[in-house]
Design an enzyme around this catalytic site. Sequence first.
Site, PDB file in Angstrom:
ATOM      1  N   GLY A   1       0.816  -1.205   0.000  1.00 54.88           N
ATOM      2  CA  GLY A   1       0.000   0.000   0.000  1.00 54.88           C
ATOM      3  C   GLY A   1       0.852   1.259   0.000  1.00 54.88           C
ATOM      4  N   GLY A   2       0.390   2.265   0.736  1.00 54.78           N
ATOM      5  CA  GLY A   2       1.108   3.544   0.784  1.00 54.78           C
ATOM      6  C   GLY A   2       2.510   3.416   1.331  1.00 54.78           C
TER       7      GLY A   2
ATOM      8  N   GLY B   1      22.178   9.631 -32.391  1.00 56.63           N
ATOM      9  CA  GLY B   1      21.768  10.269 -31.146  1.00 56.63           C
ATOM     10  C   GLY B   1      22.222   9.511 -29.922  1.00 56.63           C
ATOM     11  N   ALA B   2      22.389   8.204 -30.038  1.00 60.26           N
ATOM     12  CA  ALA B   2      22.852   7.418 -28.897  1.00 60.26           C
ATOM     13  C   ALA B   2      24.304   7.757 -28.554  1.00 60.26           C
ATOM     14  CB  ALA B   2      22.713   5.932 -29.196  1.00 60.26           C
TER      15      ALA B   2
END
Length: 547
Positions: free
Chosen positions: A193-194, A426-427
């Site tokens: 949970g939280g 771009g890599a």
Amino acid sequence: MADTPAPGTIAPGNAAPAPAGPPTIADRIAELQKRKAAVQSMGGKERVEKQHQQHKLSARERIEGLLDSGTFQEMFAFAQHRSTNFDMAGKDLPADGVVTGAGRVDGRFVHVAAQDFTTQGGTVGEVHADKIVEMGKMALKCGTPLVIINDSGGARIQEGIDALGGYGRIFYHNTLLSGVVPQISLICGPCAGGAAYSPALMDFIIQTRGAQMFITGPQVIKQVTGEEVSAEALGGPDAQMSYSGVVHFVAEDDHDALRLCRKLLSYLPANNLEDPPRLPYQQDTLPDEGFNTVIPDNPKASYDIHDVIARLVDEGDFLEVQPTFAENIVVGFARIRGISVGLIANQPLHKAGVLDIDSSDKAARFIRFCNAFNIALVNLVDVPGFMPGVEQEYGGIIRHGAKLLFVYSAATVPKVTVILRKAYGGAYLAMCCKDLGADRVAAWPTAEVAVMGPEGAAPIIFHKEIEAAGKGIADKAQAAQAMAAKRQEMIQVYRDKFLTPYLAGSRRFVDDIIEPAQTRVYVASALETLLTKRELRPAKKHGLIPL
């Protein structure tokens, strides 16, 4: 006749007992020891034994295993909840289910909080949460790392919104501490949970094989979606590392988790105003001929980047982060001549080392941590590009790949890059090229720095020559064969012209082209030179990384 006592007097032999005096110091010390023993016993002998039967340590045993012997100073041991709902009035919860304090790891102070599952299931109530928050405040005030050991059934439902507010304060202070002191979370039991969000807000998560972490458990998932899954498959360490990338280290048991935590801390500074600890290193740094045979002669053949890393770092000792998540990139901590460094390396064994969504996220987060804590970056580049495909485009590869560009550009720590083989498009930029602020860029003679690979580039650049090779040949099969032969010829022309490091060297994109055997010598020398590096950035509240 016997004497009769006078009215208002007591007969002889019947004297009243003397009134009790105030407690002595010995009495008070005895009471203190009794109360301390009750706190030390946590949820009781039977519940501690049940922890042991599940191959888990108690909260106090975990702290004892983490810290240097005899250095733990507990804080808020006598803290108690104030809830009166659902039979909670007057219920004694030793230390309110969490042990907090400070101690040393390898001589350096840390603040620590360890949830005690033997006391009310380690559930988080108002006071429990505030004790953890106080450790965060003290870590911030003193400039020490914060370690939180999680083993909890979640929010203490009896305390209602007070428990919920406690979680909010923990999250808030996790955020305040971020980038100021290192925060490490150990998941040694349930974390659902939280409760799972505090570890997610911290820098590193170490999860044991017996622990589970998830937001919604199997039962809730079945009710809502109809899906059936076990707790282990949903929130076990393999799932939370290999699939989600939430966990950074998987430990076999509590002892292994504590060992990993101590080792991780050894690479890190206490806070963002300090440099990471440098260990003494007396050995000479000499050329290593083994580097010369790591990469295969065939540029399409794969190899294991760990073989390069093992030769580069001191004693071959490398603490890899998230080894089974996004395996096409390798990140982790090591030392080079005693200097703590963060290593980022493409892994040709997986997806040819291509960059994709997960690998971009994995590397970007690691780089950002290293920059926050003054840890130098060493980049080993062998990358053919970004992963093509509809799934990657729809998943946001542009946004995720931009994270790498952002974090390298924003980083002001020393940045040393070695191009081993492929560095395409771009890599190439995204792996910390000169134009993104790399302080040193070296290339092996096998390096191929280019806009794209030869198989993709040659048919574009030389399409006229390739088409001309098939003209005038009536037989289609022969024409296609001639064009294919010309295509291979042009690929080799492109390779000879562009796929060498010398063109990049002539344009000063590469500082030096080195024999592979000189790699450790080169990187060690560069790091020594850059230890005093100072680089300013424009004043701003914060940059807007493409999240």
